[in-house]
Design a protein around this motif. Structure first.
Motif, short mmCIF file in Angstrom:
data_model
loop_
_atom_site.label_atom_id
_atom_site.label_comp_id
_atom_site.label_asym_id
_atom_site.label_seq_id
_atom_site.Cartn_x
_atom_site.Cartn_y
_atom_site.Cartn_z
N THR A 120 6.35 -4.96 5.72
CA THR A 120 5.91 -6.32 5.38
C THR A 120 4.39 -6.37 5.32
O THR A 120 3.71 -5.71 6.10
CB THR A 120 6.41 -7.37 6.40
OG1 THR A 120 5.66 -7.26 7.63
CG2 THR A 120 7.89 -7.22 6.71
N HIS A 154 9.43 2.86 -1.93
CA HIS A 154 9.74 2.70 -3.37
C HIS A 154 9.52 3.96 -4.21
O HIS A 154 8.71 3.96 -5.13
CB HIS A 154 8.99 1.50 -3.97
CG HIS A 154 7.50 1.42 -3.74
ND1 HIS A 154 6.62 2.40 -4.14
CD2 HIS A 154 6.75 0.47 -3.14
CE1 HIS A 154 5.40 2.04 -3.82
NE2 HIS A 154 5.44 0.88 -3.21
N SER A 177 14.48 -0.41 -1.39
CA SER A 177 13.71 -1.64 -1.38
C SER A 177 14.57 -2.81 -1.84
O SER A 177 15.36 -2.68 -2.78
CB SER A 177 12.51 -1.50 -2.32
OG SER A 177 11.80 -2.72 -2.39
N SER A 178 14.40 -3.94 -1.18
CA SER A 178 15.10 -5.15 -1.65
C SER A 178 14.17 -6.00 -2.49
O SER A 178 14.51 -7.12 -2.88
CB SER A 178 15.64 -5.95 -0.46
OG SER A 178 14.58 -6.44 0.31
N LYS A 179 12.97 -5.46 -2.79
CA LYS A 179 12.03 -6.22 -3.63
C LYS A 179 12.35 -5.97 -5.09
O LYS A 179 12.32 -6.88 -5.91
CB LYS A 179 10.60 -5.77 -3.31
CG LYS A 179 9.55 -6.58 -4.02
CD LYS A 179 8.16 -6.14 -3.60
CE LYS A 179 7.11 -6.93 -4.35
NZ LYS A 179 5.96 -6.10 -4.68
N LYS A 180 12.63 -4.71 -5.40
CA LYS A 180 12.87 -4.33 -6.80
C LYS A 180 13.62 -3.00 -6.75
O LYS A 180 13.40 -2.20 -5.86
CB LYS A 180 11.50 -4.13 -7.47
CG LYS A 180 11.53 -3.99 -8.97
CD LYS A 180 10.08 -4.02 -9.50
CE LYS A 180 10.01 -3.90 -11.00
NZ LYS A 180 10.37 -2.60 -11.52
N SER A 191 12.18 -4.95 3.10
CA SER A 191 11.96 -6.07 2.18
C SER A 191 10.72 -5.87 1.32
O SER A 191 10.64 -6.38 0.22
CB SER A 191 11.81 -7.37 2.98
OG SER A 191 10.59 -7.36 3.71
N ASP A 192 9.71 -5.15 1.82
CA ASP A 192 8.39 -5.10 1.18
C ASP A 192 7.91 -6.55 0.93
O ASP A 192 7.39 -6.88 -0.12
CB ASP A 192 8.43 -4.30 -0.13
CG ASP A 192 7.05 -3.90 -0.64
OD1 ASP A 192 6.04 -4.24 0.01
OD2 ASP A 192 6.98 -3.24 -1.70
N ALA A 193 8.14 -7.39 1.94
CA ALA A 193 7.81 -8.82 1.81
C ALA A 193 6.30 -9.01 1.70
O ALA A 193 5.53 -8.44 2.46
CB ALA A 193 8.33 -9.58 3.02
N HIS A 194 5.90 -9.81 0.72
CA HIS A 194 4.51 -10.23 0.61
C HIS A 194 4.38 -11.71 0.98
O HIS A 194 3.31 -12.29 0.86
CB HIS A 194 3.98 -9.96 -0.80
CG HIS A 194 3.71 -8.50 -1.07
ND1 HIS A 194 4.71 -7.56 -1.10
CD2 HIS A 194 2.55 -7.82 -1.28
CE1 HIS A 194 4.18 -6.36 -1.34
NE2 HIS A 194 2.87 -6.49 -1.45
N ARG A 201 10.35 -13.81 2.34
CA ARG A 201 11.13 -12.61 2.01
C ARG A 201 11.32 -11.65 3.20
O ARG A 201 12.00 -10.63 3.07
CB ARG A 201 10.49 -11.86 0.84
CG ARG A 201 10.72 -12.56 -0.51
CD ARG A 201 10.79 -11.58 -1.67
NE ARG A 201 11.81 -10.59 -1.46
CZ ARG A 201 11.60 -9.32 -1.10
NH1 ARG A 201 10.37 -8.88 -0.92
NH2 ARG A 201 12.60 -8.50 -0.93
N ASP A 252 14.77 -9.91 4.03
CA ASP A 252 15.66 -10.04 2.87
C ASP A 252 16.23 -8.67 2.50
O ASP A 252 15.49 -7.69 2.42
CB ASP A 252 14.86 -10.60 1.68
CG ASP A 252 15.65 -10.55 0.39
OD1 ASP A 252 16.87 -10.81 0.43
OD2 ASP A 252 15.05 -10.24 -0.66
#
Ligand SMILES: [Zn+2]
Ligand SMILES: [Zn+2]
Length: 256
Positions: free
Chosen positions: A9, A158, A184-187, A209-212, A216, A219
């Protein structure tokens, strides 16, 4: 499927929108057992944490630890800076961090001029739909493998985002060195076929999540969907359903 911990994150110290306290509070609310705060690495132009910012960044995380009853790990999404596998951390940095993530990004200080090909070259190929050459794929694959062999990296983030490596060869190396591959759940960065081939190597995974943004954190929707489609064995994912990963960076440091 329930996420146990989110190990990727970002906060306002790199290109995230929220603070470590906000990310951690959200993780706690979701019932996670831990969260890592992982800014972009030192050699990332514009978005990376600066080395001189490390102390105040650590202080902020320390404050968040006092406010939220949850293990908050310090981490960095280090850049792989060249075919040699050089990453942002020097050994002098190790004491400041709990988890070691590494990935390929575009706008960074490469080790050598010619190393621009691994990130910037991948971006150009993706943007203009140019089929990557075999020599390009060989160099990017080497960069990942050298990074994993030479550094105690916990998680490759990623894989093949804006670059093109032989994912199966990278996965075999990660399997042998005890480095996790991130789903990754980002992309989605690997196609379903690639993820199936990678899973067949026996490599272990974490979902991040690689939440920004705080919304997220934790997630896992996109990753969960791809995992179900591909049929990745769930017992190969070490941060779900109550399990916690075994990280090589912490073990490496404990042996120093
Ligand atoms: Zn990244
Ligand atoms: Zn990231």
């Amino acid at each position: 499927m329930k996420l146990t911990a989110d190990y990727h994150t970002h906060t306002v110290w790199s290109d995230g929108k929220n603070t470590a306290l906000e990310n951690a509070a959200r993780a706690k609310e979701l019932g996670l057992q831990a969260i890592a705060i992982t800014e972009h690495g030192y050699s990332h132009y514009f978005r990376g944490l600066k080395r001189k910012e490390t102390a105040p960044w650590l202080e902020e995380i320390e404050k968040a630890r006092r406010a939220v009853d949850l293990p908050i790990l310090t981490g960095m999404e280090c850049n792989i800076r060249g075919v040699s596998g050089l990453c942002d951390f020097t050994e002098a940095d190790y004491d400041n961090f709990d988890v070691y993530l590494a990935g390929i990004h575009v706008v960074i200080r490469y080790e050598r001029f010619s190393d621009r090909k691994i990130g910037f070259g991948g971006w150009l190929r993706e943007k203009f739909h140019v089929k990557p050459s075999r020599s390009y794929i060989r160099d990017v694959t080497r960069a990942y493998i050298n990074a994993v062999e030479k550094n105690p990296i916990d998680i490759i983030t990623h894989l093949n985002f804006m670059c093109f490596a032989d994912a199966v060869e990278v996965a075999k190396c990660c399997r042998d060195y005890g480095t996790y591959l991130e789903i990754s759940s980002k992309k989605e960065h690997l196609t379903d076929d690639e993820l199936a081939a990678v899973a067949a190597t026996g490599v272990r995974f974490v979902i991040n999540s690689d939440a920004h943004s705080v919304a997220r954190v934790g997630d896992l929707k996109l990753a969960e969907e791809q995992i179900a489609r591909v049929g990745v064995p769930l017992d190969r994912i070490d941060n779900i359903d109550g399990r916690l990963p075994h990280f090589r960076f912490a073990e490496f440091k404990s042996r120093r």
